[in-house]
Design an enzyme around this catalytic site. Sequence first.
Site, PDB file in Angstrom:
ATOM      1  N   HIS A  16       0.734  -1.046  -0.003  1.00 20.61           N
ATOM      2  CA  HIS A  16      -0.074  -0.045   0.052  1.00 20.61           C
ATOM      3  C   HIS A  16       0.842   1.167  -0.263  1.00 20.61           C
ATOM      4  O   HIS A  16       1.812   1.198   0.099  1.00 20.61           O
ATOM      5  CB  HIS A  16      -1.082   0.117   1.066  1.00 20.61           C
ATOM      6  N   CYS A  25       5.631   6.118   4.931  1.00 21.84           N
ATOM      7  CA  CYS A  25       4.753   5.203   4.351  1.00 21.84           C
ATOM      8  C   CYS A  25       3.908   5.980   3.164  1.00 21.84           C
ATOM      9  O   CYS A  25       2.941   5.357   2.527  1.00 21.84           O
ATOM     10  CB  CYS A  25       3.687   5.012   5.580  1.00 21.84           C
ATOM     11  N   HIS A  29       4.912   0.431  -0.258  1.00 23.56           N
ATOM     12  CA  HIS A  29       5.770  -0.508   0.588  1.00 23.56           C
ATOM     13  C   HIS A  29       4.621  -1.635   1.020  1.00 23.56           C
ATOM     14  O   HIS A  29       3.541  -1.559   0.660  1.00 23.56           O
ATOM     15  CB  HIS A  29       6.203   0.064   1.992  1.00 23.56           C
ATOM     16  N   HIS A  31       3.545  -5.265   3.684  1.00 22.67           N
ATOM     17  CA  HIS A  31       3.554  -5.634   5.122  1.00 22.67           C
ATOM     18  C   HIS A  31       3.032  -7.149   4.976  1.00 22.67           C
ATOM     19  O   HIS A  31       2.334  -7.582   4.314  1.00 22.67           O
ATOM     20  CB  HIS A  31       2.556  -5.053   6.174  1.00 22.67           C
ATOM     21  N   HIS A  75      -1.210 -10.523  -1.387  1.00 20.12           N
ATOM     22  CA  HIS A  75      -0.241 -10.103  -2.720  1.00 20.12           C
ATOM     23  C   HIS A  75      -0.986  -8.899  -3.627  1.00 20.12           C
ATOM     24  O   HIS A  75      -0.769  -8.978  -4.856  1.00 20.12           O
ATOM     25  CB  HIS A  75      -0.052 -11.253  -3.607  1.00 20.12           C
ATOM     26  N   GLU A 136       0.118  -5.049  11.799  1.00 19.96           N
ATOM     27  CA  GLU A 136       0.876  -4.534  10.537  1.00 19.96           C
ATOM     28  C   GLU A 136       2.386  -5.239  10.474  1.00 19.96           C
ATOM     29  O   GLU A 136       3.070  -5.230   9.637  1.00 19.96           O
ATOM     30  CB  GLU A 136       0.902  -3.077  10.370  1.00 19.96           C
TER      31      GLU A 136
END
Length: 150
Positions: A16, A25, A29, A31, A75, A136
């Site tokens: 995201h 952020c 990137h 998680h 994904h 996260e």
Amino acid sequence: MEKIRVTKEFTFETGHALYGYDGKCRNVHGHSYKLSVTVIGEPITDQDHVKLGMVIDFGDLKKIVKEEVVDPFDHATVFNKNSPHIELANELESRGHKVILADYQPTSENMVLDFASKIKKRLPDNLSLHSLQLRETDTAYAEWYASDNA
């Protein structure tokens, strides 16, 4: 009859970017999310029921959460559909990437709200969604509790 809470945990990988955010952020990137789903209800007491003693079959809960959350988000890259990331999203999709254009900024807080809404709609009438925890990272998570939202 007494109520019991039942929890099932899930993991999925999602990318995201937070448009307009003033930190790292804002960049795309990802998680390794960990989602804990807790439902509450009474165990089945019908002696002839194949699921005697269960609040919900873990397999049934797994099916709901996989269909509503894990399969769509795993994904995938999530962008706020109202951000300039739409151009990047379109480019990624044109190259065969899985993209979700959300009606919200894809923070853990907003994602957990989205997940709660989706899961609640799929639960049998005799059960309630008690809580969700969306981790996260190992040290950061958002939680949703039904009691906070009654």
